[in-house]
Design a protein around this motif. Structure first.
Motif, PDB file in Angstrom:
ATOM      1  N   ALA A  87      81.292  73.951 -16.640  1.00  0.00           N
ATOM      2  CA  ALA A  87      81.526  74.555 -15.340  1.00  0.00           C
ATOM      3  C   ALA A  87      80.603  75.444 -14.889  1.00  0.00           C
ATOM      4  CB  ALA A  87      82.244  74.561 -14.796  1.00  0.00           C
ATOM      5  N   LEU A  88      80.239  75.806 -13.510  1.00  0.00           N
ATOM      6  CA  LEU A  88      79.566  77.064 -13.865  1.00  0.00           C
ATOM      7  C   LEU A  88      80.591  78.406 -13.262  1.00  0.00           C
ATOM      8  CD1 LEU A  88      77.060  75.669 -10.961  1.00  0.00           C
ATOM      9  CD2 LEU A  88      76.074  76.819 -13.655  1.00  0.00           C
ATOM     10  N   VAL A 146      76.517  68.760 -12.288  1.00  0.00           N
ATOM     11  CA  VAL A 146      76.861  71.187 -12.321  1.00  0.00           C
ATOM     12  C   VAL A 146      76.322  71.613 -11.889  1.00  0.00           C
ATOM     13  CG1 VAL A 146      78.538  72.380 -13.220  1.00  0.00           C
ATOM     14  CG2 VAL A 146      78.889  69.781 -13.361  1.00  0.00           C
ATOM     15  N   ARG A 147      75.100  71.612 -11.883  1.00  0.00           N
ATOM     16  CA  ARG A 147      74.193  72.477 -12.170  1.00  0.00           C
ATOM     17  C   ARG A 147      73.854  72.763 -10.823  1.00  0.00           C
ATOM     18  NH1 ARG A 147      70.883  70.800 -16.959  1.00  0.00           N
ATOM     19  NH2 ARG A 147      71.586  72.516 -18.521  1.00  0.00           N
ATOM     20  N   ASN A 148      73.995  71.215  -9.802  1.00  0.00           N
ATOM     21  CA  ASN A 148      72.971  71.889  -8.989  1.00  0.00           C
ATOM     22  C   ASN A 148      74.152  71.312  -7.582  1.00  0.00           C
ATOM     23  OD1 ASN A 148      73.885  68.983  -7.882  1.00  0.00           O
ATOM     24  ND2 ASN A 148      72.206  67.999  -8.487  1.00  0.00           N
ATOM     25  N   GLY A 149      75.346  71.750  -7.990  1.00  0.00           N
ATOM     26  CA  GLY A 149      76.679  71.743  -6.923  1.00  0.00           C
ATOM     27  C   GLY A 149      76.900  70.695  -6.569  1.00  0.00           C
ATOM     28  N   LEU A 157      78.544  67.892 -25.182  1.00  0.00           N
ATOM     29  CA  LEU A 157      78.518  69.410 -24.197  1.00  0.00           C
ATOM     30  C   LEU A 157      78.369  70.655 -25.025  1.00  0.00           C
ATOM     31  CD1 LEU A 157      82.130  68.899 -22.005  1.00  0.00           C
ATOM     32  CD2 LEU A 157      79.239  68.911 -21.934  1.00  0.00           C
ATOM     33  N   ASP A 158      78.198  70.933 -26.237  1.00  0.00           N
ATOM     34  CA  ASP A 158      78.078  72.534 -27.156  1.00  0.00           C
ATOM     35  C   ASP A 158      75.988  72.448 -26.598  1.00  0.00           C
ATOM     36  OD1 ASP A 158      80.648  73.031 -28.246  1.00  0.00           O
ATOM     37  OD2 ASP A 158      80.172  72.045 -29.904  1.00  0.00           O
ATOM     38  N   THR A 211      73.628  77.408 -21.211  1.00  0.00           N
ATOM     39  CA  THR A 211      72.330  77.719 -20.908  1.00  0.00           C
ATOM     40  C   THR A 211      72.543  76.935 -19.074  1.00  0.00           C
ATOM     41  OG1 THR A 211      72.656  75.003 -20.584  1.00  0.00           O
ATOM     42  CG2 THR A 211      71.626  76.195 -22.258  1.00  0.00           C
ATOM     43  N   ASP A 212      72.154  78.306 -18.101  1.00  0.00           N
ATOM     44  CA  ASP A 212      71.688  78.352 -16.661  1.00  0.00           C
ATOM     45  C   ASP A 212      73.419  78.193 -15.898  1.00  0.00           C
ATOM     46  OD1 ASP A 212      68.942  76.946 -16.974  1.00  0.00           O
ATOM     47  OD2 ASP A 212      70.267  75.082 -17.128  1.00  0.00           O
TER      48      ASP A 212
END
Length: 239
Positions: free
Chosen positions: A117-118, A161-164, A176-177, A182-183
């Motif tokens: 997650a972010l 996830v990156r774009n919400g 996921l590793d 990143t980002d």
């Protein structure tokens, strides 16, 4: 519809017969989009843990094999249709899938499923969780009654996830590793133990081919080659 079913069944039967006679090239179907298990390298070739594993299994089983790339959401239907002869694509062995196809013994133990997650404090139970369609992770989220959003490819789940669009993604930890860190993406502490290990999927009519791969997997476990390969690609815990 009846003709289509009969045609599919006939194709599967013919493929099984040809393989049993030992005169056909064995086609291995994989997604090619799930590093480090399987991916397409810069040369445009299938690569990763399962490419190395599949090649070694074919050598030990004295089979001539070739690779076929196929999208995940149609990977089982296209096996049944005869487009290839075995699936080797990070597919967890589940009772639901065993109603449709057969599996070899597992070639890796269950890989823990993880969340990225972010925000490390994301509320999973009340959030939106992304998962790849037709995976054990998607089924897990649905069974929990959480809000699930499904995507055709693993890259799309992370992009959500990156774009919400999603608060977190649930997938194999080994995948996921490759994106955590990143980002702004962070790995959550919570893990899920789901799935029964990863094996090769085959048509139920191809018992002889399954036996050949089973014997090769057992041989690799016995001489330590499989553990060495697992450690090299960091896909799961060792046997």
């Amino acid at each position: 519809m009846k003709k289509l079913v009969l045609t599919t069944a006939a194709m599967a039967l013919m493929a099984g017969t040809a393989l049993a006679d030992g005169h056909a090239v064995v086609r291995l179907g994989t997604e090619g989009a799930y590093a480090p298990w399987n991916f397409v390298n810069d040369a445009g070739e299938i690569d990763g843990f399962e490419r190395e594993l599949g090649d070694e299994l074919c050598t030990r089983a004295e089979l001539t094999c070739e690779w076929v790339k196929n999208d995940w959401d149609s990977i089982i239907p296209n096996l049944l249709s005869g487009n290839y002869d075995a699936i080797i694509a990070g597919m967890s062995i589940t009772a639901e899938r065993e109603e449709v196809i057969d599996f070899t013994q597992a070639y890796t133990p269950p890989d823990p499923s993880a969340y990225v997650a972010l925000d490390a404090s994301v509320d999973l139970e009340n959030g939106v969780i992304a998962a790849q369609t037709s995976t054990i992770q998607a089924s897990f989220i649905a069974d929990k009654g959480w809000t699930l959003i499904e995507f055709a490819s693993p890259e799309d789940t992370v992009a959500a996830v990156r774009n919400g669009e999603a608060d977190a993604v649930l997938a194999d930890k080994s995948f996921l590793d490759t994106v955590a860190g990143t980002d702004g993406l962070v790995m959550l502490e919570r893990m899920e133990a789901i799935g029964g290990g990863v094996g090769m999927g085959l048509r139920e009519s191809d018992a002889d081919l399954r036996a050949k791969f089973d014997a090769a997997i057992s041989d690799m476990k016995a001489d330590g080659t499989l553990n060495t390969m697992i450690a090299k690609w960091e896909v799961a815990s060792q046997w």
